[in-house]
Write a protein that holds these residues in place. Structure first.
Motif, PDB file in Angstrom:
ATOM      1  N   GLY A  83       5.118  60.534 -39.403  1.00 42.03           N
ATOM      2  CA  GLY A  83       5.591  61.788 -38.716  1.00 42.03           C
ATOM      3  C   GLY A  83       5.503  61.793 -37.263  1.00 42.03           C
ATOM      4  O   GLY A  83       5.660  62.839 -36.728  1.00 42.03           O
ATOM      5  N   GLN A  84       5.503  60.632 -36.651  1.00 40.93           N
ATOM      6  CA  GLN A  84       5.591  60.612 -35.270  1.00 40.93           C
ATOM      7  C   GLN A  84       6.338  59.306 -34.615  1.00 40.93           C
ATOM      8  O   GLN A  84       6.533  58.445 -35.249  1.00 40.93           O
ATOM      9  CB  GLN A  84       4.211  60.469 -34.588  1.00 40.93           C
ATOM     10  CG  GLN A  84       3.257  59.372 -35.001  1.00 40.93           C
ATOM     11  CD  GLN A  84       1.810  59.741 -34.453  1.00 40.93           C
ATOM     12  OE1 GLN A  84       1.361  60.978 -34.384  1.00 40.93           O
ATOM     13  NE2 GLN A  84       1.259  58.818 -34.278  1.00 40.93           N
ATOM     14  N   TRP A  85       6.542  59.212 -33.332  1.00 42.18           N
ATOM     15  CA  TRP A  85       7.217  58.023 -32.771  1.00 42.18           C
ATOM     16  C   TRP A  85       5.938  56.938 -32.533  1.00 42.18           C
ATOM     17  O   TRP A  85       5.061  57.368 -32.351  1.00 42.18           O
ATOM     18  CB  TRP A  85       7.553  58.568 -31.410  1.00 42.18           C
ATOM     19  CG  TRP A  85       9.034  59.223 -31.660  1.00 42.18           C
ATOM     20  CD1 TRP A  85       9.184  60.561 -31.536  1.00 42.18           C
ATOM     21  CD2 TRP A  85      10.252  58.760 -31.687  1.00 42.18           C
ATOM     22  NE1 TRP A  85      10.454  60.870 -31.915  1.00 42.18           N
ATOM     23  CE2 TRP A  85      10.988  59.778 -31.706  1.00 42.18           C
ATOM     24  CE3 TRP A  85      10.789  57.530 -31.534  1.00 42.18           C
ATOM     25  CZ2 TRP A  85      12.490  59.633 -31.728  1.00 42.18           C
ATOM     26  CZ3 TRP A  85      12.360  57.277 -31.462  1.00 42.18           C
ATOM     27  CH2 TRP A  85      13.098  58.336 -31.475  1.00 42.18           C
ATOM     28  N   THR A  86       6.667  55.721 -32.703  1.00 44.81           N
ATOM     29  CA  THR A  86       5.557  54.657 -32.370  1.00 44.81           C
ATOM     30  C   THR A  86       6.135  53.825 -31.429  1.00 44.81           C
ATOM     31  O   THR A  86       7.631  53.541 -31.784  1.00 44.81           O
ATOM     32  CB  THR A  86       5.127  53.970 -33.585  1.00 44.81           C
ATOM     33  OG1 THR A  86       6.162  53.482 -34.462  1.00 44.81           O
ATOM     34  CG2 THR A  86       4.084  54.795 -34.667  1.00 44.81           C
ATOM     35  N   SER A  87       5.518  52.961 -30.714  1.00 50.30           N
ATOM     36  CA  SER A  87       6.106  51.999 -29.640  1.00 50.30           C
ATOM     37  C   SER A  87       5.727  50.697 -29.763  1.00 50.30           C
ATOM     38  O   SER A  87       4.464  50.436 -30.151  1.00 50.30           O
ATOM     39  CB  SER A  87       6.142  52.464 -28.273  1.00 50.30           C
ATOM     40  OG  SER A  87       6.712  53.534 -28.123  1.00 50.30           O
ATOM     41  N   MET A  88       6.566  49.667 -29.640  1.00 46.67           N
ATOM     42  CA  MET A  88       5.865  48.180 -29.886  1.00 46.67           C
ATOM     43  C   MET A  88       6.701  47.424 -28.454  1.00 46.67           C
ATOM     44  O   MET A  88       7.958  47.639 -28.499  1.00 46.67           O
ATOM     45  CB  MET A  88       6.660  47.890 -31.058  1.00 46.67           C
ATOM     46  CG  MET A  88       6.473  46.271 -31.381  1.00 46.67           C
ATOM     47  SD  MET A  88       7.157  45.607 -32.790  1.00 46.67           S
ATOM     48  CE  MET A  88       8.909  45.342 -32.461  1.00 46.67           C
ATOM     49  N   LYS A  89       5.816  46.579 -28.069  1.00 49.31           N
ATOM     50  CA  LYS A  89       6.231  45.999 -26.845  1.00 49.31           C
ATOM     51  C   LYS A  89       6.935  44.645 -27.416  1.00 49.31           C
ATOM     52  O   LYS A  89       6.612  44.052 -28.233  1.00 49.31           O
ATOM     53  CB  LYS A  89       4.880  45.347 -25.963  1.00 49.31           C
ATOM     54  CG  LYS A  89       5.231  44.424 -24.862  1.00 49.31           C
ATOM     55  CD  LYS A  89       4.427  44.060 -24.066  1.00 49.31           C
ATOM     56  CE  LYS A  89       3.003  43.875 -24.828  1.00 49.31           C
ATOM     57  NZ  LYS A  89       2.102  43.251 -24.069  1.00 49.31           N
ATOM     58  N   ILE A  90       8.208  44.220 -26.901  1.00 49.39           N
ATOM     59  CA  ILE A  90       9.214  43.320 -27.444  1.00 49.39           C
ATOM     60  C   ILE A  90       9.020  42.268 -26.408  1.00 49.39           C
ATOM     61  O   ILE A  90       9.772  41.105 -26.821  1.00 49.39           O
ATOM     62  CB  ILE A  90      10.507  44.021 -27.692  1.00 49.39           C
ATOM     63  CG1 ILE A  90      11.174  44.118 -26.701  1.00 49.39           C
ATOM     64  CG2 ILE A  90      10.526  44.804 -28.823  1.00 49.39           C
ATOM     65  CD1 ILE A  90      12.572  44.435 -27.015  1.00 49.39           C
TER      66      ILE A  90
END
Length: 170
Positions: A71-78
């Motif tokens: 139920g939330q935004w997640t970020s990933m370094k690409i």
């Protein structure tokens, strides 16, 4: 603090959802304490690419998506911190999705004694992982800055602006 709040001196990426009754409160999707900017939605509207300052490394490209399981935004370094120093590209900024979302173009900088040399780079997504950056333009002039890459609707061309020059290239 509220997860939607920004920290003093911090630049964040916020998403505002339109509800039937109006606009919902903004949600901070990058709240990492560092400078984040240049957000861009993928064509399907399911992910956001943005650049973020990684202390001691430089500016990297991240992808944020809404994780329905938690139920939330997640970020990933690409753009990996290892590929940055290894290929000399320390500032990766202004991401722009290809129309099929299989590639992202961005402006990257390489250190030079005369000043940073900036070029347009591409990274590709094969469905499971991102590739190492590939240099698209061949700028060697510290007085010119290729920037603001944009894809043609069919994804076969990229136009970009050159700061310090009086032209747009395709």
């Amino acid at each position: 603090p509220d997860p939607g709040d920004s920290l003093p001196g911090d630049d964040d990426i916020l998403v505002v959802r339109r509800d039937p009754g109006g606009w919902a409160a903004p949600v901070n999707i990058s709240h990492n304490g560092d400078a984040d900017d240049h957000p861009t939605w993928n064509p399907a509207g399911t992910r956001i690419a943005y650049s973020s300052l990684v202390p001691g490394v430089g500016t990297e490209i991240f992808i944020a998506k809404f994780d329905h399981d938690i139920g939330q935004w997640t970020s990933m370094k690409i753009t990996d911190a290892v590929s940055g120093p290894a290929d000399g590209v320390t500032a990766k900024q202004r991401p722009e999705w290809a129309p099929d979302a299989g590639m992202i173009a961005f402006r990257g900088s390489v250190s030079d004694p005369g000043g940073p040399i900036k070029n347009i780079y591409l990274i590709a997504f094969d469905g499971s992982m991102w590739s190492a950056p590939v240099q698209l333009t061949q700028n060697a002039d510290t007085t010119q800055t290729p920037t603001r890459a944009t894809w043609s609707p069919d994804g076969t061309r990229i136009a970009y602006h050159v700061l310090g020059g009086a032209s747009v290239h395709v």
